[in-house]
Motif scaffolding. Structure first.
Motif, PDB file in Angstrom:
ATOM      1  N   THR A 150       0.832  -1.190   0.000  1.00 21.25           N
ATOM      2  CA  THR A 150       0.000   0.000   0.000  1.00 21.25           C
ATOM      3  C   THR A 150       0.875   1.253   0.000  1.00 21.25           C
ATOM      4  O   THR A 150       2.073   1.200   0.307  1.00 21.25           O
ATOM      5  CB  THR A 150      -0.895   0.008   1.245  1.00 21.25           C
ATOM      6  N   ALA A 152       0.911   3.533   2.181  1.00 23.30           N
ATOM      7  CA  ALA A 152       1.424   3.723   3.543  1.00 23.30           C
ATOM      8  C   ALA A 152       2.666   2.869   3.786  1.00 23.30           C
ATOM      9  O   ALA A 152       3.625   3.309   4.422  1.00 23.30           O
ATOM     10  CB  ALA A 152       0.346   3.380   4.562  1.00 23.30           C
ATOM     11  N   ARG A 153       2.651   1.636   3.297  1.00 28.03           N
ATOM     12  CA  ARG A 153       3.831   0.775   3.455  1.00 28.03           C
ATOM     13  C   ARG A 153       5.029   1.363   2.714  1.00 28.03           C
ATOM     14  O   ARG A 153       6.152   1.361   3.220  1.00 28.03           O
ATOM     15  CB  ARG A 153       3.529  -0.621   2.924  1.00 28.03           C
ATOM     16  N   VAL A 316       3.920   4.604  10.827  1.00 26.43           N
ATOM     17  CA  VAL A 316       3.221   4.908   9.581  1.00 26.43           C
ATOM     18  C   VAL A 316       2.832   3.631   8.850  1.00 26.43           C
ATOM     19  O   VAL A 316       1.677   3.431   8.458  1.00 26.43           O
ATOM     20  CB  VAL A 316       4.095   5.796   8.665  1.00 26.43           C
ATOM     21  N   ALA A 317       3.804   2.749   8.662  1.00 24.11           N
ATOM     22  CA  ALA A 317       3.535   1.526   7.906  1.00 24.11           C
ATOM     23  C   ALA A 317       2.779   0.490   8.731  1.00 24.11           C
ATOM     24  O   ALA A 317       1.885  -0.178   8.227  1.00 24.11           O
ATOM     25  CB  ALA A 317       4.841   0.927   7.387  1.00 24.11           C
ATOM     26  N   ARG A 320      -1.193   1.500   9.701  1.00 26.19           N
ATOM     27  CA  ARG A 320      -2.055   1.478   8.516  1.00 26.19           C
ATOM     28  C   ARG A 320      -2.061   0.114   7.870  1.00 26.19           C
ATOM     29  O   ARG A 320      -3.017  -0.263   7.207  1.00 26.19           O
ATOM     30  CB  ARG A 320      -1.599   2.540   7.507  1.00 26.19           C
ATOM     31  N   ASP A 321      -0.972  -0.632   8.094  1.00 30.06           N
ATOM     32  CA  ASP A 321      -0.948  -2.006   7.578  1.00 30.06           C
ATOM     33  C   ASP A 321      -2.056  -2.828   8.206  1.00 30.06           C
ATOM     34  O   ASP A 321      -2.734  -3.582   7.532  1.00 30.06           O
ATOM     35  CB  ASP A 321       0.405  -2.656   7.900  1.00 30.06           C
TER      36      ASP A 321
END
Length: 325
Positions: A150, A152-153, A316-317, A320-321
């Motif tokens: 994604t 975000a990732r 962050v990752a 949202r992951d």
């Protein structure tokens, strides 16, 4: 909303609890890796040879695993299952080579931590590990299969790049040390792949112990070959084996880390496992360097800022992951 309804809504799903527990355990194991980095780095300084330190660390771990695997009926049975998986093709030979990446990582601990410090070493490893986790998850190399990459990732992985530059910003007068930081960066690139293929070995053999044994056997063989080449060109290490018992704990810590990663990767995927491990590594590395910096100086403001940016990348990752999964 009634109290009963509130309690009902607040109950997390079993899969959510399991995944949260896996992430928490991965964070703890990451902190143990930071401790291992300091131990193997100090052993490399004492022996005046980082590769020799890695051979000692991996060798002690392998000896312990040989006793555990061949000394138990279950260990021998799962090793037979592993061989059968190789023969029938359900497990490919290249999927058994994760230990080579682990060997390179441990050798780097002995070669660079004494010069760079644990914090800079860890941030450099993190940058490589985050980037390679995206590729490994997208390719479906791990036992959890293909994972979405994604935005975000991608953002979380990208943030680790400036974190490395910040972390080494406290060493402008040490260009050789900055170049040395490329080695743990390369080591980090292999860590995600190592976690993924070790998870495959665990799934094929049905045993975390077998997967850990295969990892250490391959890594020890790679390190012995590197040490033989080093003997030809550099001769025997000029240092001597230290008397302090704690300097020989790197191998047992490595066993725990590999076993935990091989167990958890099927619940988390490679990227989330790597990010959680990274969080533990970064926090542990900063605390170790602040409390006991060894030959390297205590981390300066830029190194601390780089570590903080790395943790932000994990948030962050990672957060949202969970939402995207």
């Amino acid at each position: 909303m009634s109290l009963l309804e509130t309690r009902t809504v607040a109950q997390p799903a079993p899969d959510t609890r399991r995944r949260a527990g896996a992430v928490g355990l991965a964070v703890v194991s990451g902190g143990a890796v930071a401790v291992q980095s300091r131990i193997n780095g100090e052993l490399g300084v004492r022996l005046h040879d980082g590769i020799a330190a890695a051979v000692v660390s991996f060798g002690l771990g392998l000896i312990a695993l040989v006793l555990l695997v061949f000394g138990s009926r279950a260990g021998r049975r799962h090793l037979g299952v592993f061989r059968s998986a190789l023969r029938d093709g359900s497990l490919r030979p290249w999927q058994c080579l994760g230990g080579a990446c682990g060997a390179f990582m441990v050798a780097n601990q002995g070669l660079t931590v004494g010069r760079l410090g644990v914090a800079i070493f860890t941030v450099a490893v993190v940058a490589g590990q985050s980037a390679s986790s995206l590729v490994v998850d997208r390719a479906g190399i791990g036992p959890a299969g293909r994972q979405l990459v994604t935005p975000a990732r991608l953002a979380g992985a990208a943030l680790t790049v400036p974190a490395v530059f910040l972390a080494v910003g406290d060493r402008p007068d040490d260009p050789a040390g900055l170049v040395l930081a490329l080695l743990p960066l390369l080591a980090g690139l292999g860590l995600a792949w190592q976690q993924a293929v070790n998870g495959r070995v665990r799934a094929a053999s049905g045993s975390v112990l077998t997967a850990t044994f295969v990892n250490f056997a391959v890594g020890a063989a790679a390190l012995l070959a590197a040490f033989a080449v080093s003997l030809v060109f550099r001769g025997w290490p000029s240092g001597s084996l230290p008397a302090e018992p704690w300097l020989y704990l790197g191998g047992p810590i490595g066993i725990l880390f590999i076993a935990i990663a091989a167990t958890l990767v099927r619940f988390t995927g490679v990227l989330l496992l790597s990010l959680a491990t990274i969080a533990g590594q970064v926090v542990g590395a900063v605390l170790i360097d602040l409390a006991a910096p060894g030959d390297a100086a205590r981390p300066g403001p830029f190194t601390l800022l780089g570590a903080a940016l790395t943790l932000f990348a994990v948030v962050v990752a990672g957060r949202r992951d969970k939402a995207a999964a």
